[in-house]
Scaffold this motif. Sequence first.
Motif, PDB file in Angstrom:
ATOM      1  N   ASN A  81       4.802  20.776   8.445  1.00  0.00           N
ATOM      2  CA  ASN A  81       4.013  19.629   7.905  1.00  0.00           C
ATOM      3  C   ASN A  81       3.601  18.957   8.659  1.00  0.00           C
ATOM      4  N   LEU A  82       1.903  19.085   9.632  1.00  0.00           N
ATOM      5  CA  LEU A  82       0.415  18.047   9.885  1.00  0.00           C
ATOM      6  C   LEU A  82       0.246  17.303   8.533  1.00  0.00           C
ATOM      7  N   PHE A  83      -0.102  15.830   9.759  1.00  0.00           N
ATOM      8  CA  PHE A  83      -0.998  15.249   8.955  1.00  0.00           C
ATOM      9  C   PHE A  83      -2.660  15.456  10.145  1.00  0.00           C
ATOM     10  N   MET A  84      -3.421  15.691   8.610  1.00  0.00           N
ATOM     11  CA  MET A  84      -4.709  15.574   9.188  1.00  0.00           C
ATOM     12  C   MET A  84      -5.364  14.297  10.373  1.00  0.00           C
ATOM     13  N   PRO A  85      -6.103  14.989  11.042  1.00  0.00           N
ATOM     14  CA  PRO A  85      -6.393  13.172  11.333  1.00  0.00           C
ATOM     15  C   PRO A  85      -7.781  12.500  11.024  1.00  0.00           C
ATOM     16  N   GLN A  86      -7.890  11.373  11.059  1.00  0.00           N
ATOM     17  CA  GLN A  86      -8.012  10.373   9.762  1.00  0.00           C
ATOM     18  C   GLN A  86      -9.695   9.416  10.681  1.00  0.00           C
ATOM     19  N   PRO A  87     -10.663   9.603   9.449  1.00  0.00           N
ATOM     20  CA  PRO A  87     -12.058   9.443  10.780  1.00  0.00           C
ATOM     21  C   PRO A  87     -11.803   8.282  10.815  1.00  0.00           C
ATOM     22  N   ASP A  88     -12.874   7.704  11.252  1.00  0.00           N
ATOM     23  CA  ASP A  88     -12.752   5.914  11.862  1.00  0.00           C
ATOM     24  C   ASP A  88     -13.523   5.182  11.468  1.00  0.00           C
ATOM     25  N   HIS A  89     -12.924   5.252   9.984  1.00  0.00           N
ATOM     26  CA  HIS A  89     -14.086   4.098   8.875  1.00  0.00           C
ATOM     27  C   HIS A  89     -12.979   2.670   8.624  1.00  0.00           C
ATOM     28  N   THR A  90     -12.290   1.986  10.237  1.00  0.00           N
ATOM     29  CA  THR A  90     -11.431   0.701   9.549  1.00  0.00           C
ATOM     30  C   THR A  90     -12.363   0.254   9.682  1.00  0.00           C
ATOM     31  N   ASP A  91     -12.195  -1.045   8.753  1.00  0.00           N
ATOM     32  CA  ASP A  91     -13.120  -2.437   8.979  1.00  0.00           C
ATOM     33  C   ASP A  91     -11.798  -3.263  10.011  1.00  0.00           C
ATOM     34  N   ARG A  92     -12.752  -3.827  11.018  1.00  0.00           N
ATOM     35  CA  ARG A  92     -11.524  -4.788  12.182  1.00  0.00           C
ATOM     36  C   ARG A  92     -11.323  -5.937  11.958  1.00  0.00           C
TER      37      ARG A  92
END
Length: 358
Positions: free
Chosen positions: A68-79
């Motif tokens: 199983n692989l995790f898909m890369p996540q978009p960078d929408h993080t609120d720093r």
Amino acid sequence: MSSALTDLFPHPIVQAPMAGGVSVPHLAQAVSEAGGLGFLAAGYKTADGMYQDIKQLRGLTKRPFGVNLFMPQPDHTDRSAVEVYAHQLAGEAAWYETELGDPDSGRDDGYDAKLAVLLDNPVPVVSFHFGVPSREVIDSLHRLGTYTLVTATTAEEALAVERAGADAVIAQGVEAGGHQGTHRDLPETDGSGIGLLSLVAQIRETVGLPIVAAGGIMRGSQIAAVLAAGATAAQLGTAFLATPESGAAAVHKQALTNPLFVRTELTRAFSGRPARGLVNRFLREHGPYAPAAYPAVHHLTAPLRKKAAAGGDAQGMALWAGQGHRMAREMPAGQLVEVLAAELDAARTALSDKGGLR
């Protein structure tokens, strides 16, 4: 179930890939040898770590298995939200005498490198979590004879899986332990997950793909229920968590049936993404304030969780578990597959026997 999948494992039982060191080679071996489909979890591992697990598993069994692989996540993080949460966790860091982790440790989980390994060293099955791979990726795996599955938590997500060309969809109900495999992490949808039986029915009416049902399944009778609802196999995680082959910490295994832990809850406390775990002190105190920031929060809390586990402190760990956790059985994984298969046969017999329906 499509013949390509049924040829791989005689029992419609898939061992869920549980990241974080739970789905180790010996667990996958035991499940596959018993007639189910064992899985390795590449999430949170390096590409070389994944390769070494595959190499070890191939030395243990000739039976088919999955990765199983995790898909890369978009960078929408609120720093700023992550910084506020880090400030809140300062007391935890002091208590466990460790530093908080670096929230910027990486967003793609080494996806490209892991995919390259799987293209150079094909495995029978590859599944994807947290999104849908491109058609090019799916096609490249197909050319090597690899069967592909992708998690979906709604009928709309299942349609995206079908459009990408995957061979089957994993229908993950809200009952499932660990991370929900939603394709997009939308805080406004928290708490709106779909129960497994309803989800299987919705997906069956939306796509023509084989369905692997996942979420809260602990008994063969439940496998019979999801098969009757339209699934072609069942994926079980928490049921295998308590087995001796599982790589879960002893305190985690014990917590599944410990009367101190009476329920599970979806929380962002440990990773910044909705995941179902046993309600403990950490979840209660920090869950309401954790931001939607995966994997930044995962990296941030990693040292805390590691120290808690090393000290046998169940109140500070991420005790991932599905809603059926109290039904966990402490038996070897191979034996559990056999018991589940026998229970499934008994349930099918009862349903086909008019006397069993009275």
